[in-house]
Design a protein around this motif. Structure first.
Motif, PDB file in Angstrom:
ATOM      1  N   SER A   1      14.936 -47.062  19.267  1.00  0.00           N
ATOM      2  CA  SER A   1      15.938 -46.279  18.543  1.00  0.00           C
ATOM      3  C   SER A   1      15.303 -44.994  18.008  1.00  0.00           C
ATOM      4  CB  SER A   1      16.498 -47.102  17.383  1.00  0.00           C
ATOM      5  OG  SER A   1      15.458 -47.413  16.464  1.00  0.00           O
ATOM      6  N   ASN A   2      16.137 -44.080  17.522  1.00  0.00           N
ATOM      7  CA  ASN A   2      15.628 -42.805  17.002  1.00  0.00           C
ATOM      8  C   ASN A   2      14.648 -43.018  15.852  1.00  0.00           C
ATOM      9  OD1 ASN A   2      17.195 -41.517  18.861  1.00  0.00           O
ATOM     10  ND2 ASN A   2      18.778 -40.859  17.432  1.00  0.00           N
ATOM     11  N   SER A   3      14.930 -44.010  14.998  1.00  0.00           N
ATOM     12  CA  SER A   3      14.038 -44.267  13.861  1.00  0.00           C
ATOM     13  C   SER A   3      12.677 -44.796  14.338  1.00  0.00           C
ATOM     14  CB  SER A   3      14.681 -45.262  12.892  1.00  0.00           C
ATOM     15  OG  SER A   3      14.902 -46.511  13.521  1.00  0.00           O
ATOM     16  N   VAL A   4      12.693 -45.632  15.362  1.00  0.00           N
ATOM     17  CA  VAL A   4      11.438 -46.160  15.921  1.00  0.00           C
ATOM     18  C   VAL A   4      10.625 -45.031  16.544  1.00  0.00           C
ATOM     19  CG1 VAL A   4      10.449 -47.651  17.706  1.00  0.00           C
ATOM     20  CG2 VAL A   4      12.323 -48.494  16.286  1.00  0.00           C
ATOM     21  N   ILE A   5      11.307 -44.154  17.281  1.00  0.00           N
ATOM     22  CA  ILE A   5      10.623 -43.018  17.916  1.00  0.00           C
ATOM     23  C   ILE A   5      10.015 -42.110  16.847  1.00  0.00           C
ATOM     24  CG2 ILE A   5      10.962 -40.927  19.301  1.00  0.00           C
ATOM     25  CD1 ILE A   5      13.154 -42.533  20.810  1.00  0.00           C
ATOM     26  N   ALA A   6      10.754 -41.871  15.754  1.00  0.00           N
ATOM     27  CA  ALA A   6      10.235 -41.045  14.652  1.00  0.00           C
ATOM     28  C   ALA A   6       8.994 -41.683  14.029  1.00  0.00           C
ATOM     29  CB  ALA A   6      11.316 -40.845  13.601  1.00  0.00           C
ATOM     30  N   LYS A   7       9.024 -43.006  13.849  1.00  0.00           N
ATOM     31  CA  LYS A   7       7.873 -43.708  13.282  1.00  0.00           C
ATOM     32  C   LYS A   7       6.670 -43.635  14.224  1.00  0.00           C
ATOM     33  CE  LYS A   7      10.630 -46.935  10.541  1.00  0.00           C
ATOM     34  NZ  LYS A   7      11.163 -48.318  10.474  1.00  0.00           N
ATOM     35  N   ILE A   8       6.912 -43.747  15.527  1.00  0.00           N
ATOM     36  CA  ILE A   8       5.823 -43.623  16.507  1.00  0.00           C
ATOM     37  C   ILE A   8       5.216 -42.221  16.430  1.00  0.00           C
ATOM     38  CG2 ILE A   8       5.282 -43.536  18.975  1.00  0.00           C
ATOM     39  CD1 ILE A   8       7.365 -45.767  19.383  1.00  0.00           C
TER      40      ILE A   8
ATOM     41  N   LEU B   1      20.346 -36.065  27.783  1.00  0.00           N
ATOM     42  CA  LEU B   1      18.882 -36.144  27.758  1.00  0.00           C
ATOM     43  C   LEU B   1      18.355 -36.614  26.398  1.00  0.00           C
ATOM     44  CD1 LEU B   1      17.900 -32.876  29.697  1.00  0.00           C
ATOM     45  CD2 LEU B   1      18.113 -35.196  30.588  1.00  0.00           C
ATOM     46  N   HIS B   2      19.252 -36.981  25.513  1.00  0.00           N
ATOM     47  CA  HIS B   2      18.828 -37.473  24.190  1.00  0.00           C
ATOM     48  C   HIS B   2      18.494 -38.958  24.287  1.00  0.00           C
ATOM     49  CE1 HIS B   2      21.060 -33.921  22.033  1.00  0.00           C
ATOM     50  NE2 HIS B   2      20.097 -33.535  22.859  1.00  0.00           N
ATOM     51  N   GLU B   3      17.477 -39.227  25.084  1.00  0.00           N
ATOM     52  CA  GLU B   3      16.991 -40.571  25.354  1.00  0.00           C
ATOM     53  C   GLU B   3      15.512 -40.660  24.960  1.00  0.00           C
ATOM     54  OE1 GLU B   3      18.621 -43.264  26.558  1.00  0.00           O
ATOM     55  OE2 GLU B   3      20.519 -42.165  26.550  1.00  0.00           O
ATOM     56  N   PRO B   4      14.990 -41.867  24.702  1.00  0.00           N
ATOM     57  CA  PRO B   4      13.580 -42.004  24.279  1.00  0.00           C
ATOM     58  C   PRO B   4      12.582 -41.281  25.171  1.00  0.00           C
ATOM     59  CG  PRO B   4      14.711 -44.087  24.049  1.00  0.00           C
ATOM     60  CD  PRO B   4      15.697 -43.160  24.702  1.00  0.00           C
ATOM     61  N   MET B   5      12.750 -41.419  26.484  1.00  0.00           N
ATOM     62  CA  MET B   5      11.812 -40.780  27.417  1.00  0.00           C
ATOM     63  C   MET B   5      11.724 -39.276  27.174  1.00  0.00           C
ATOM     64  SD  MET B   5      12.155 -40.600  31.549  1.00  0.00           S
ATOM     65  CE  MET B   5      11.203 -39.426  32.523  1.00  0.00           C
ATOM     66  N   TYR B   6      12.868 -38.652  26.941  1.00  0.00           N
ATOM     67  CA  TYR B   6      12.892 -37.195  26.783  1.00  0.00           C
ATOM     68  C   TYR B   6      12.461 -36.770  25.377  1.00  0.00           C
ATOM     69  CZ  TYR B   6      15.378 -37.787  31.128  1.00  0.00           C
ATOM     70  OH  TYR B   6      15.707 -38.156  32.406  1.00  0.00           O
ATOM     71  N   PHE B   7      12.675 -37.630  24.388  1.00  0.00           N
ATOM     72  CA  PHE B   7      12.149 -37.335  23.055  1.00  0.00           C
ATOM     73  C   PHE B   7      10.623 -37.313  23.075  1.00  0.00           C
ATOM     74  CE2 PHE B   7      16.246 -39.256  21.193  1.00  0.00           C
ATOM     75  CZ  PHE B   7      16.843 -38.002  21.155  1.00  0.00           C
TER      76      PHE B   7
END
Length: 319
Positions: free
Chosen positions: A142-149, A60-66
């Motif tokens: 990516s994780n970095s993009v999600i963090a920036k969002i 579940l460590h996918e963008p949708m679930y983050f």
């Protein structure tokens, strides 16, 4: 002299605001207290379960679930910000809240609403990328993009809502100090001021346009593009499968925007409505979205549902 003293006393009384439960029927507040406590407990349980399920399952460590984790954290924040005050009003008839505490609660409610609106936009973008470019989905988000969002959503909420406490604090309150809800809202407190509130009204309108209206427009455009992409898929089965991944998000959008529009319409045009209608809309506004979001995602998202079922089965086996 006595009139001056009376006026000064009325100003001094505004060190506190008074929150109310059922208008005109305060003796029946206890009827609402237990259902409200159950809602509070279910909301905490539901959102914490979503966060726990995503944390322990690497699949579940996918963008949708983050993004879903962000939504759950926002809902938990709104729940924690409002429910203790509401339970105090309904359960203990403790309606008095200090002026600064009221302003703080107001700030957190508005910023969390702005953040949740931004998260729904990010989730719409996530669905668009997943359907439009599934092969590049993980690389684009990516994780970095999600963090920036996430940082951008939080920063926007802070920038938009930061002036609200100062706009309220500058106003003199020499009329009634009784608010019409069991928690503090900018538009509710503003109506009690005995000064020109056009700046507050104008900034409130700008804030709504920069968050809710803009976000709704972006979400609408995202879903037009999603539909355009889905309709270009030749296979009817694949088309339905793609649309099915959006059902939970569409439900979350409706759960968030319908109560918000409802309370805005009631505040703006519902002055002739019975006070109990205002009370019901206000309570729905802050209790229903945090409660329903984890239920919707648990029911409509197979991976979340399977993980929660496995957690419950494991606990039952250990028991």
């Amino acid at each position: 002299m006595s009139s001056i003293t009376s006026f000064n006393d009325s100003l001094m009384s505004h060190q506190n605001f008074v929150l109310i439960g059922i208008p005109g029927m305060q003796e029946k507040n206890s009827w609402v207290a237990f259902p409200l406590f159950v809602l509070y407990a279910l909301t905490l349980l539901g959102n914490i379960t979503i966060l726990y399920a995503i944390k322990i399952d690497p699949s579940l460590h996918e963008p949708m679930y983050f993004f879903l984790c962000m939504l759950a954290c926002s809902d938990l924040g709104l729940c924690i910000s409002t429910m203790p005050t509401m339970l105090g009003v309904y359960w203990f008839d403790s309606g008095e809240i200090p002026f600064n505490a009221c302003i703080s609660q107001m700030f957190f409610i508005h910023i969390l609403q702005a953040i949740e609106s931004g998260i729904l936009v990010a989730m719409a973008f996530d669905r668009f990328i997943a359907i439009r470019g599934p092969l590049r989905y993980r690389s684009l988000l990516s994780n970095s993009v999600i963090a920036k969002i996430g940082i951008a959503i939080l920063s926007r909420g802070l920038c938009v809502c930061f002036p609200f406490p100062f706009l309220i604090k500058r106003l003199p309150f020499c009329r009634s100090n009784v608010l019409s809800h069991s928690y503090c809202l900018h538009q509710d407190a503003m109506k009690l001021a005995c000064a020109d509130t056009r700046v507050n009204v104008l900034y409130g309108l700008i804030a709504v346009m920069c968050t809710v209206l803009l976000d709704a427009l972006v979400i609408l455009v995202s879903y037009i593009l999603i539909l355009k992409t889905v309709l270009s898929i030749a296979s009817r089965k694949e088309c339905l499968k793609a649309l099915n991944t959006c059902v939970a998000h569409i439900s979350a959008i409706l759960i968030f925007y319908v109560p918000m529009i409802g309370i805005t319409v009631v505040h703006r045009y519902g002055k002739h409505l019975p006070p109990i209608v205002h009370m019901l809309m206000a309570n729905i506004f802050v209790t229903v979205p945090p409660l329903l979001n984890p239920i919707v995602y648990s029911v409509k998202t197979q991976q979340i549902r399977q993980r929660i079922c496995s957690i419950l089965h494991l606990k039952r086996t250990r028991g």
